[in-house]
Scaffold this motif. Sequence first.
Motif, PDB file in Angstrom:
ATOM      1  N   ILE A 456      40.740  24.443  79.838  1.00  0.00           N
ATOM      2  CA  ILE A 456      41.287  24.716  78.725  1.00  0.00           C
ATOM      3  C   ILE A 456      41.979  26.234  78.634  1.00  0.00           C
ATOM      4  CG2 ILE A 456      41.137  25.160  75.967  1.00  0.00           C
ATOM      5  CD1 ILE A 456      39.034  23.229  75.899  1.00  0.00           C
ATOM      6  N   GLU A 457      43.330  26.230  78.377  1.00  0.00           N
ATOM      7  CA  GLU A 457      44.057  27.473  78.326  1.00  0.00           C
ATOM      8  C   GLU A 457      44.815  27.815  77.028  1.00  0.00           C
ATOM      9  OE1 GLU A 457      46.917  27.208  81.471  1.00  0.00           O
ATOM     10  OE2 GLU A 457      45.382  27.668  82.968  1.00  0.00           O
ATOM     11  N   SER A 458      44.712  28.891  76.394  1.00  0.00           N
ATOM     12  CA  SER A 458      45.324  29.355  75.111  1.00  0.00           C
ATOM     13  C   SER A 458      46.455  30.247  75.397  1.00  0.00           C
ATOM     14  CB  SER A 458      44.270  29.878  74.379  1.00  0.00           C
ATOM     15  OG  SER A 458      43.302  28.855  73.765  1.00  0.00           O
ATOM     16  N   GLY A 459      47.569  30.146  74.655  1.00  0.00           N
ATOM     17  CA  GLY A 459      48.534  31.087  74.744  1.00  0.00           C
ATOM     18  C   GLY A 459      48.421  32.385  73.760  1.00  0.00           C
ATOM     19  N   GLU A 460      49.543  33.003  74.002  1.00  0.00           N
ATOM     20  CA  GLU A 460      49.484  33.883  72.815  1.00  0.00           C
ATOM     21  C   GLU A 460      50.249  33.729  71.514  1.00  0.00           C
ATOM     22  OE1 GLU A 460      51.688  37.451  74.463  1.00  0.00           O
ATOM     23  OE2 GLU A 460      50.108  37.882  75.845  1.00  0.00           O
ATOM     24  N   GLU A 461      49.772  34.395  70.509  1.00  0.00           N
ATOM     25  CA  GLU A 461      50.262  34.130  68.998  1.00  0.00           C
ATOM     26  C   GLU A 461      51.784  34.251  69.102  1.00  0.00           C
ATOM     27  OE1 GLU A 461      47.975  35.886  65.990  1.00  0.00           O
ATOM     28  OE2 GLU A 461      46.112  34.561  66.054  1.00  0.00           O
ATOM     29  N   ARG A 462      52.463  33.418  68.326  1.00  0.00           N
ATOM     30  CA  ARG A 462      53.984  33.766  68.101  1.00  0.00           C
ATOM     31  C   ARG A 462      54.369  33.727  66.579  1.00  0.00           C
ATOM     32  NH1 ARG A 462      57.280  30.447  72.400  1.00  0.00           N
ATOM     33  NH2 ARG A 462      55.880  28.680  71.528  1.00  0.00           N
ATOM     34  N   VAL A 463      55.187  34.592  66.228  1.00  0.00           N
ATOM     35  CA  VAL A 463      55.578  34.274  64.919  1.00  0.00           C
ATOM     36  C   VAL A 463      56.860  33.347  64.991  1.00  0.00           C
ATOM     37  CG1 VAL A 463      56.311  35.588  62.634  1.00  0.00           C
ATOM     38  CG2 VAL A 463      54.759  36.544  64.330  1.00  0.00           C
ATOM     39  N   ARG A 464      56.832  32.273  64.147  1.00  0.00           N
ATOM     40  CA  ARG A 464      57.594  31.410  63.982  1.00  0.00           C
ATOM     41  C   ARG A 464      58.777  31.714  63.012  1.00  0.00           C
ATOM     42  NH1 ARG A 464      57.348  26.561  66.987  1.00  0.00           N
ATOM     43  NH2 ARG A 464      56.154  26.889  68.943  1.00  0.00           N
ATOM     44  N   GLN A 465      58.372  32.108  61.777  1.00  0.00           N
ATOM     45  CA  GLN A 465      59.452  32.295  60.736  1.00  0.00           C
ATOM     46  C   GLN A 465      58.770  33.612  59.669  1.00  0.00           C
ATOM     47  OE1 GLN A 465      59.658  28.982  58.395  1.00  0.00           O
ATOM     48  NE2 GLN A 465      61.687  29.508  57.654  1.00  0.00           N
ATOM     49  N   VAL A 466      59.707  34.009  58.908  1.00  0.00           N
ATOM     50  CA  VAL A 466      59.149  35.127  58.213  1.00  0.00           C
ATOM     51  C   VAL A 466      59.892  34.836  57.005  1.00  0.00           C
ATOM     52  CG1 VAL A 466      58.600  37.594  57.668  1.00  0.00           C
ATOM     53  CG2 VAL A 466      58.469  36.870  59.900  1.00  0.00           C
ATOM     54  N   THR A 467      59.309  34.791  55.712  1.00  0.00           N
ATOM     55  CA  THR A 467      59.975  34.456  54.634  1.00  0.00           C
ATOM     56  C   THR A 467      59.414  35.470  53.349  1.00  0.00           C
ATOM     57  OG1 THR A 467      58.554  32.968  53.766  1.00  0.00           O
ATOM     58  CG2 THR A 467      60.587  32.208  54.722  1.00  0.00           C
ATOM     59  N   ALA A 468      60.190  35.910  52.447  1.00  0.00           N
ATOM     60  CA  ALA A 468      59.562  36.897  51.550  1.00  0.00           C
ATOM     61  C   ALA A 468      60.233  36.307  49.957  1.00  0.00           C
ATOM     62  CB  ALA A 468      60.195  38.297  51.576  1.00  0.00           C
ATOM     63  N   LYS A 469      59.306  36.236  49.018  1.00  0.00           N
ATOM     64  CA  LYS A 469      59.767  36.072  47.715  1.00  0.00           C
ATOM     65  C   LYS A 469      58.888  36.245  46.777  1.00  0.00           C
ATOM     66  CE  LYS A 469      61.783  32.141  45.129  1.00  0.00           C
ATOM     67  NZ  LYS A 469      62.006  30.673  45.275  1.00  0.00           N
ATOM     68  N   GLN A 470      59.233  36.954  45.679  1.00  0.00           N
ATOM     69  CA  GLN A 470      58.210  37.370  44.496  1.00  0.00           C
ATOM     70  C   GLN A 470      57.277  38.148  44.897  1.00  0.00           C
ATOM     71  OE1 GLN A 470      56.773  33.672  42.916  1.00  0.00           O
ATOM     72  NE2 GLN A 470      58.442  33.212  41.811  1.00  0.00           N
ATOM     73  N   GLY A 471      57.593  39.366  45.971  1.00  0.00           N
ATOM     74  CA  GLY A 471      56.931  40.296  46.307  1.00  0.00           C
ATOM     75  C   GLY A 471      55.857  39.917  47.472  1.00  0.00           C
ATOM     76  N   ILE A 472      56.018  38.677  48.104  1.00  0.00           N
ATOM     77  CA  ILE A 472      55.002  38.447  49.202  1.00  0.00           C
ATOM     78  C   ILE A 472      55.914  37.984  50.267  1.00  0.00           C
ATOM     79  CG2 ILE A 472      53.282  36.665  49.785  1.00  0.00           C
ATOM     80  CD1 ILE A 472      52.273  38.360  47.375  1.00  0.00           C
ATOM     81  N   VAL A 473      55.528  38.590  51.213  1.00  0.00           N
ATOM     82  CA  VAL A 473      55.987  38.058  52.741  1.00  0.00           C
ATOM     83  C   VAL A 473      55.055  37.280  53.496  1.00  0.00           C
ATOM     84  CG1 VAL A 473      56.712  39.170  54.748  1.00  0.00           C
ATOM     85  CG2 VAL A 473      56.926  40.325  52.785  1.00  0.00           C
ATOM     86  N   ARG A 474      55.504  36.022  53.889  1.00  0.00           N
ATOM     87  CA  ARG A 474      54.784  35.148  54.490  1.00  0.00           C
ATOM     88  C   ARG A 474      55.324  34.909  55.692  1.00  0.00           C
ATOM     89  NH1 ARG A 474      54.739  33.221  49.033  1.00  0.00           N
ATOM     90  NH2 ARG A 474      52.663  32.638  48.117  1.00  0.00           N
ATOM     91  N   SER A 475      54.462  34.854  56.838  1.00  0.00           N
ATOM     92  CA  SER A 475      54.770  34.595  58.137  1.00  0.00           C
ATOM     93  C   SER A 475      54.150  33.406  58.878  1.00  0.00           C
ATOM     94  CB  SER A 475      54.448  35.878  59.188  1.00  0.00           C
ATOM     95  OG  SER A 475      54.851  37.246  58.664  1.00  0.00           O
ATOM     96  N   ARG A 476      54.864  32.473  59.447  1.00  0.00           N
ATOM     97  CA  ARG A 476      54.343  31.363  60.075  1.00  0.00           C
ATOM     98  C   ARG A 476      53.988  31.649  61.615  1.00  0.00           C
ATOM     99  NH1 ARG A 476      56.987  25.684  59.159  1.00  0.00           N
ATOM    100  NH2 ARG A 476      54.753  24.965  59.728  1.00  0.00           N
ATOM    101  N   ILE A 477      52.715  31.522  61.994  1.00  0.00           N
ATOM    102  CA  ILE A 477      52.471  31.936  63.271  1.00  0.00           C
ATOM    103  C   ILE A 477      51.804  30.719  64.126  1.00  0.00           C
ATOM    104  CG2 ILE A 477      50.885  33.539  64.757  1.00  0.00           C
ATOM    105  CD1 ILE A 477      50.983  35.284  62.134  1.00  0.00           C
ATOM    106  N   SER A 478      52.350  30.683  65.306  1.00  0.00           N
ATOM    107  CA  SER A 478      51.694  29.601  66.083  1.00  0.00           C
ATOM    108  C   SER A 478      50.813  30.082  67.261  1.00  0.00           C
ATOM    109  CB  SER A 478      53.094  28.800  66.591  1.00  0.00           C
ATOM    110  OG  SER A 478      53.764  29.535  67.482  1.00  0.00           O
ATOM    111  N   ILE A 479      49.967  29.196  67.647  1.00  0.00           N
ATOM    112  CA  ILE A 479      49.196  29.424  68.773  1.00  0.00           C
ATOM    113  C   ILE A 479      49.210  28.098  69.810  1.00  0.00           C
ATOM    114  CG2 ILE A 479      47.009  29.171  67.714  1.00  0.00           C
ATOM    115  CD1 ILE A 479      45.737  30.999  69.659  1.00  0.00           C
TER     116      ILE A 479
END
Length: 670
Positions: A456-479
Amino acid sequence: MNNRFIPGIAAIVCVLQAAELPVREVILFKHGVGFFSRAGELKAGETARLDFKAGDMNDVLKSLTVEEKGGGKIVGLRYDSSEPLDKKLEQFPFGVGENFALSAVLDQMKGARIELRYGNDPVNGQIVSGRELTDAASRGKEQLVLLLDSGEMRTLDLGAATGIRFLDVGVQRQFADYLRVVAQARSKEKRSVYLDSTSAAARALVANYMIPSPVWKSSYRLVYGAGAAATLEGWAIVDNTTDEDWSNVRLSLVSGRPISFISQLYEPKYRQRQTVQLAEEDSVEPVVYEGGIVSGGVAGGSAGGVIGGIIGGVPGGSGGGVGGGAYRVAGRNPVRTLVKDSTVSVATEGIERGDLFEYRFDTPVTVKRSESAMLPFLQQKITSRKLLIYQETLGPNPRSAAEITNSSGKTLDGGPITVYDDGVYAGEALFETLKAGDKRLISYAVDLGTRVTTKIESGEERVRQVTAKQGIVRSRISIEATKTYTIRNVDAKAKTLVIEHPIRDGFKLLNVKPVETTSKAYRFEVKLDPKIATTFVVKEEALYEDAQAVSSLTPNLISSYISGRPLSDAAKRQLAAIGDRKQQMVDTDEQIRSIESEMSEVTRDQSRMRENIASLNVVSGQQEQVQRYSRQLAEGEAKLAALRDQQRDARKKKQALEAEVADLIGKLEF
């Protein structure tokens, strides 16, 4: 008791006789009950009797149905109570104890009319008393005193009487009932049900009921021939634990699990009543008020079935090929005669009964009481292929297995299955109930010719998408996670391996598609060449979301978002503007703290100088020093005034920056 008493009650005991109905049909279920149908011809005026074990009575009273053919109608049924014998006998005005003399029994029936026969001479009268003589000369003799119809009282020798009978029908019935209760008590496990009818003519009667029965069991044999064809044989195991033979009965076996339960209907129920006493003489019955019932809806739902869920096999045998569990000794086969299809006669009809499936035997079946029987209910070719199946939790060696498709057209009841490959024993497995057209994997041996290792091998985390609305920044992160299966086939023949790869919450497959999915695993099919190591790679990706309130982010975190996230230029400008204002707020806060620190220091100096002035005013010749302190106090006051102006301006600037940041955050969207 005097032996002459027996002829006198023979006619009474015959009233207890009733006709028994033989078992004609038996249907056995998988949840611990059996359906029984009894039928027979009854003579004119005859009562039907059904005998049961005491433990079966609850189910009998819950399920019994009766049909009378011939014009009559069943007006009710009577059955033996489950009350203790002493409680049952309390209702009778007499008792027959252990070793009671006949005179003692008759003495309890004073006033009853009776006939004693001496040869051909009858003597009729009412019982006055009975006694057993105790003097030495007459010990053992019994006498009965009667009031004859002529008015004469006579003492009669009971031992000399050749016949005794009651002339009162009511007394005769009571005595018969008493004897019936005593007779029933001798068999604690046996209970009888009597069916009374309005018909005085001969008629046919059918009685159906459910009682607890052993669960019928099924076992199978999967026989592979020289080719790819396979034969599946099914055998049913039934147990007759009743007290009578099943002779030429119609037998059916039902696969499925309907709801069934025991309701206590047979045991008498008593209520403990209160003893009440009122001032008035008339008693008043206590009142029990019924509780209210709130009606409500019942939530319903459904559950999806998983086709092909694996049933764990029983490890056994050795060998290297597909189905390699077949036991052989080098150079010879220990089984002299190859196992072939059994030469059995299968005569069953399969019938769908909603969620249940019935196997009905076409010919009558006989099973003696306290015996069991094995009955064939299936023998036909089915669709099957041999393969291997690997589960990491079961060790490095995969299992020899088979994929069975139920092409029989019948529901196959779950049970053990013995596998014969090329005429020899290969192993054993289990499978659950299999509907027609469904398929299932079974594993029956360990394949020692194949070995599987994993990495089993695990890769590094990667940020796929960043969005912001109503004062909240959301990041979709994949591993990304990679699992590599290395399979070594040391045998000189090709194989097909099914890998069961566990399903992990939040992960999705990236590079391969399974041939099948269960509730817990993906199934991948891998072709293995002879004597070659094969690798199979499964890549999965997990996505998760990180949410941050922009108002809580520091300028440094905002800067890291800008540099470390895939953002558009517009998004970077919006975040940069907020970060710049937040940095200014940080600088302004630092300025305010510096001003306040300086104001505190000036205030402390002024306090010290005021204390000094107060001390010098009481000392002569210190006027010059006092004046100098006074000038310093004035300078300090001027400095404090300037610092307060700077503090006020800095606070206004901070408030303006806060408003500006709030406005920028409110407009932030990308």
